[in-house]
Design a protein around this motif. Structure first.
Motif, short mmCIF file in Angstrom:
data_model
loop_
_atom_site.label_atom_id
_atom_site.label_comp_id
_atom_site.label_asym_id
_atom_site.label_seq_id
_atom_site.Cartn_x
_atom_site.Cartn_y
_atom_site.Cartn_z
N ASP A 185 -13.03 50.74 36.69
CA ASP A 185 -13.18 52.12 36.23
C ASP A 185 -14.31 52.22 35.20
O ASP A 185 -15.04 53.21 35.16
N ARG A 186 -14.44 51.18 34.36
CA ARG A 186 -15.50 51.19 33.34
C ARG A 186 -16.87 51.15 34.01
O ARG A 186 -17.78 51.91 33.63
N ARG A 211 -22.64 57.92 34.70
CA ARG A 211 -23.42 58.42 33.56
C ARG A 211 -24.91 58.10 33.71
O ARG A 211 -25.73 58.54 32.90
N GLU A 249 -17.62 54.48 35.62
CA GLU A 249 -17.96 55.48 34.61
C GLU A 249 -19.41 55.32 34.14
O GLU A 249 -20.14 56.30 34.00
#
Length: 354
Positions: A54-55, A62, A58
């Motif tokens: 998930d990191r 971005r 993300e």
């Protein structure tokens, strides 16, 4: 005889209850942050892996072009490296990396190998991988290796959160949160409690627990554990991912002369060091005298948040040197008195890599 209308009505209610229940399950799975589609035994390790995926997702969304530095290991890594603090140190040193601590308490090389493989299958693209070695990592007599059995290996596999997978595995994924112990693990991981609570009160100390080494005087190098560790490196090598080891520290204070690790440090590290030398792998030893104080430890081998900041700073310095093309191999040596093995002044073997 039961009337047909009653049976029909009963079936309709059962179907309606089932639809409502599964609608709730689907909403819960998608709304609970970082929830892995895992069972209770594999929840902790898969939770960290899901958080890692998930990191990276993300950061990609971005548009961040920094490389992903992945940290693997057991609880000594989970509690010992503060990835948020590490990221701030990278910024100060102008290193284009962000880090994710994927270490999970009680899970060693075998579980890390399985989860790392599964993360790669799910599309993880780490720029570098660093594995933190626990002193008991390769000890076949240590009880800490009873965490992954043959029945678990098929379950340790991350699954995409497609609607079908959520319907199929959702109830299993949510059931661990009904356990107080597992819910505690989830909340601690989500809030970085092990690394952010600098002055734990009495109840927080009870939640953290206190871990002690087995009181024994025997050590058996387990070749299977060693091969699992080597396989993580081989997997990285096959995908051209730079890889490094580091040794995690233990508290200087000796509780008992029978404390096994203090008598077998050289045996515990020698096999990994030899493998690192043969394959030109960086290996950094943080288990050295005077580096850490007793007050840096929460228990025998888990660091306090202040201790974690200290080890994170040391790791950042090593990674900075590694990024410049130097491969440091911090090798342990036997004690001068020829008695019990201990970490003395380390032999630093630096290899220039171009």
């Amino acid at each position: 005889m039961v009337k047909k209308e009653i049976i029909t009505s009963l079936l309709k209610h059962i179907i309606l209850i089932g639809i409502v229940a599964y609608a709730f399950i689907v909403m819960a799975v998608y709304s609970i942050p970082h929830l892995p589609l895992a069972n209770r035994r594999t929840f902790h390790s898969m939770l960290r892996s899901q958080m890692t995926l998930d990191r990276e997702k993300e950061m990609l969304e971005r548009g961040d072009n920094k490389g992903h530095l992945l940290l693997l290991g057991s609880s000594v890594v989970e509690r010992g490296i503060d990835d948020n603090y590490l990221d701030s140190l990278f910024e100060k040193q102008h290193l284009l990396y962000y880090s994710t601590n994927s270490g999970a308490g009680g899970f060693f090389a075998r579980a890390n190998l399985l989860m790392f493989s599964s993360m790669l299958e799910q599309g993880l693209h780490p720029a570098r991988v660093v594995y933190g070695i626990f002193l008991q990592e390769l000890n076949g007599r240590s009880m800490v290796h009873g965490n992954v059995n043959d029945a678990d290996t098929s379950a340790i596999k991350l699954k995409a959160k497609s609607l079908w997978n959520v319907i199929r595995y959702g109830p299993t994924a949510l059931s661990p949160l009904l356990s107080g112990n597992t819910l505690h693990i989830y909340l601690f991981a989500l809030n970085n409690a092990f690394r952010d609570v600098h002055d734990p009160n009495f109840f927080q100390k009870l939640s953290f627990g206190e871990n002690m080494f087995e009181r024994d005087s025997s050590y058996t190098l387990n070749s299977t554990f060693l091969e699992n560790l080597k396989d993580i490196y081989r997997l990285c090598k096959a995908k051209n991912i730079p890889f490094a080891f580091f040794n995690t520290p233990v508290r200087p204070k000796v509780e008992s002369i029978a404390d096994l690790p203090y008598l077998h440090r050289l045996e515990a590290y020698k096999a990994v060091e030899q493998f690192a030398i043969e394959n030109n792998i960086p290996i950094w030893n943080f288990d050295k005298p005077t580096t850490f104080e007793n007050t840096d430890f929460l228990d025998t081998y888990h660091l306090t948040p202040n201790g974690a900041h200290k080890m994170t700073s040391l790791l950042a310095e090593k990674i900075c040197t590694w990024q410049k093309g130097f491969i440091e191999q911090d090798i342990t040596s036997p004690s001068s008195d020829g008695g019990s093995s201990e970490i003395k002044d380390s032999l630093i073997r630096t290899v220039f890599h171009f």
